[in-house]
Design a protein around this motif. Structure first.
Motif, PDB file in Angstrom:
ATOM      1  N   UNK A 225      13.338   2.332   2.775  1.00  0.00           N
ATOM      2  CA  UNK A 225      13.676   3.313   1.754  1.00  0.00           C
ATOM      3  C   UNK A 225      12.759   4.505   1.832  1.00  0.00           C
ATOM      4  N   UNK A 226      12.827   5.417   0.843  1.00  0.00           N
ATOM      5  CA  UNK A 226      11.877   6.527   0.793  1.00  0.00           C
ATOM      6  C   UNK A 226      10.444   5.988   0.781  1.00  0.00           C
ATOM      7  N   UNK A 227       9.558   6.639   1.509  1.00  0.00           N
ATOM      8  CA  UNK A 227       8.194   6.142   1.684  1.00  0.00           C
ATOM      9  C   UNK A 227       7.488   5.905   0.353  1.00  0.00           C
ATOM     10  N   UNK A 228       7.616   6.845  -0.567  1.00  0.00           N
ATOM     11  CA  UNK A 228       6.931   6.714  -1.847  1.00  0.00           C
ATOM     12  C   UNK A 228       7.408   5.472  -2.591  1.00  0.00           C
ATOM     13  N   UNK A 229       8.715   5.228  -2.563  1.00  0.00           N
ATOM     14  CA  UNK A 229       9.271   4.078  -3.281  1.00  0.00           C
ATOM     15  C   UNK A 229       8.824   2.759  -2.662  1.00  0.00           C
ATOM     16  N   UNK A 230       8.804   2.695  -1.339  1.00  0.00           N
ATOM     17  CA  UNK A 230       8.393   1.460  -0.663  1.00  0.00           C
ATOM     18  C   UNK A 230       6.912   1.182  -0.893  1.00  0.00           C
ATOM     19  N   UNK A 231       6.092   2.235  -0.820  1.00  0.00           N
ATOM     20  CA  UNK A 231       4.648   2.052  -0.966  1.00  0.00           C
ATOM     21  C   UNK A 231       4.260   1.684  -2.397  1.00  0.00           C
ATOM     22  N   UNK A 232       4.984   2.224  -3.360  1.00  0.00           N
ATOM     23  CA  UNK A 232       4.574   2.014  -4.752  1.00  0.00           C
ATOM     24  C   UNK A 232       5.363   0.909  -5.446  1.00  0.00           C
ATOM     25  N   UNK A 233       6.451   0.444  -4.818  1.00  0.00           N
ATOM     26  CA  UNK A 233       7.246  -0.600  -5.451  1.00  0.00           C
ATOM     27  C   UNK A 233       7.566  -1.735  -4.510  1.00  0.00           C
ATOM     28  N   UNK A 234       6.688  -1.946  -3.516  1.00  0.00           N
ATOM     29  CA  UNK A 234       6.926  -2.953  -2.483  1.00  0.00           C
ATOM     30  C   UNK A 234       7.038  -4.354  -3.083  1.00  0.00           C
ATOM     31  N   UNK A 235       7.903  -5.153  -2.462  1.00  0.00           N
ATOM     32  CA  UNK A 235       8.084  -6.524  -2.933  1.00  0.00           C
ATOM     33  C   UNK A 235       7.815  -7.555  -1.845  1.00  0.00           C
ATOM     34  N   UNK A 236       7.932  -7.182  -0.583  1.00  0.00           N
ATOM     35  CA  UNK A 236       7.789  -8.166   0.488  1.00  0.00           C
ATOM     36  C   UNK A 236       6.326  -8.389   0.851  1.00  0.00           C
ATOM     37  N   UNK A 237       6.002  -9.623   1.200  1.00  0.00           N
ATOM     38  CA  UNK A 237       4.618  -9.990   1.517  1.00  0.00           C
ATOM     39  C   UNK A 237       4.090  -9.205   2.716  1.00  0.00           C
ATOM     40  N   UNK A 238       4.946  -8.921   3.707  1.00  0.00           N
ATOM     41  CA  UNK A 238       4.506  -8.156   4.885  1.00  0.00           C
ATOM     42  C   UNK A 238       4.085  -6.750   4.497  1.00  0.00           C
ATOM     43  N   UNK A 239       4.871  -6.116   3.617  1.00  0.00           N
ATOM     44  CA  UNK A 239       4.522  -4.773   3.149  1.00  0.00           C
ATOM     45  C   UNK A 239       3.195  -4.798   2.414  1.00  0.00           C
ATOM     46  N   UNK A 240       3.003  -5.779   1.552  1.00  0.00           N
ATOM     47  CA  UNK A 240       1.741  -5.880   0.813  1.00  0.00           C
ATOM     48  C   UNK A 240       0.565  -6.064   1.765  1.00  0.00           C
ATOM     49  N   UNK A 241       0.753  -6.884   2.807  1.00  0.00           N
ATOM     50  CA  UNK A 241      -0.325  -7.119   3.769  1.00  0.00           C
ATOM     51  C   UNK A 241      -0.663  -5.853   4.540  1.00  0.00           C
TER      52      UNK A 241
END
Length: 346
Positions: A225-241
């Protein structure tokens, strides 16, 4: 500009009958005119994905559309025509040591049969665009890493492509040079209207330049998705890591060593508070004390910019019972701030 439609790619595993699944049922759209980042760990499938775009690999299943054309369905002659509309920038520059900066940039034009006068008219402004007009007669051995990459970018632009692919283009560069190369890619994107698709394992690169981002893990797109949305509303463990590698996003070690997952008598609640957009600079934590009477202690955090928009994260400890913590989180939510309980500390 690019669309992956249920794309899978499998490779034979040596002499055995087993297969390695590099990509598994990938659906992804790269908007025209965007800078889109594909991020993931080593072995996640990033390089395979980008090699499908220019036909260096063919999908086992699914379609890869570039400007509406199914690349996988093309013969070699038509594929060459499509490749001329796709520029490629490499991690290790891939310059020919026997050719000057000018001649390295001119190479794809020579291969295409363009005459020398037309090459001069095309390459000279490209050298100016990448800031290397005074280096046109220098050989790669006489250039810094950043200058070599600028030559590589100019070479990728020589055939006037619609799409620029960047394969870990800044991984071999120091932070300051990386920043200058990212600024150049953004300038090219804006001034030439060029779509940029880049793969990287560095969240800092995506945060700085990308409009859109897709997170890949185990050959699957797990978040996009849009970078800002993914970075600030991430749900997946890989993204968080992956986000944990960004300054200000990780929990400090002194805290994680003392933190427990369950509350106990006298413990303080550790809360991660996310500030987005206009709320990133509002003094909401001070109001927890003044409006709700909750004692707040700031432990870590930072205010930064993601895709040109302000973003902040603060890790705080609250001395309050469960009911008061719930009230505090509700208060923050009413003012547009996300929060999560990450643990408890005595």
């Amino acid at each position: 500009m690019v669309a992956f439609e249920q794309v899978s790619k499998r490779f034979a595993a040596g002499r055995s009958s087993n297969e390695v699944v590099a990509l598994d049922n990938v659906d992804l759209v790269v908007p025209r005119g965007s800078v889109t980042g594909i991020i993931g760990r080593s072995g996640a499938g990033k390089s395979t994905l980008i090699r499908l775009v220019n036909g260096l690999e063919r999908p086992t299943a699914g379609r890869v559309l570039v400007d509406g054309v199914d690349v996988a369905g093309l013969g070699e002659k038509d594929l060459r025509s499509v490749r001329r509309a796709i520029g490629m920038v490499f991690q290790h520059f891939n310059l020919l040591s026997s050719r000057t900066a000018f001649d390295n940039i001119a190479l794809p034009l020579e291969i295409a049969g363009v005459d020398r006068q037309a090459i001069e008219k095309r390459v000279t402004p490209l050298l100016e665009l990448v800031g290397l007009s005074d280096k046109r007669d220098r050989y790669p051995s006489e250039l810094s890493g950043g200058q070599k990459q600028r030559v590589g970018i100019a070479r990728a632009l020589a055939t006037e492509p619609k799409l620029l692919l960047s394969d870990e283009a800044t991984s071999a560069l120091d932070p300051e040079t990386t920043r200058s190369i990212l600024d150049l890619l953004r300038k090219i994107n804006k001034e030439l209207g060029l779509t940029v698709l880049l793969i990287t394992h560095e969240m800092e690169v995506v945060k700085t330049i990308a409009d859109h981002v897709a997170v890949i893990d185990g050959g699957r797109i797990v978040e996009s998705g849009p970078t800002f949305d993914v970075f600030t509303g991430h749900t997946h463990a890989t993204t968080r890591a992956l986000l944990g590698g960004l300054a200000g996003m990780r929990l400090p070690e002194f805290l994680t060593k003392r933190m427990s997952s369950e509350p106990h008598d006298g413990s303080r609640t550790i809360l991660r508070v996310i500030f987005k957009g206009e709320n990133a600079t509002e003094p909401m934590l001070a109001r927890l004390g003044s409006d709700l009477g909750i004692e707040v202690n700031i432990l870590a955090g930072a205010v930064d910019e993601i895709a040109g928009r302000p973003f902040g994260m603060l890790v705080v400890s609250l001395r309050a019972d469960a009911a008061k913590i719930a009230e505090a989180r509700q208060f923050l939510a009413e003012h547009g701030l996300a929060s999560e309980v990450v643990g408890y500390v005595a």
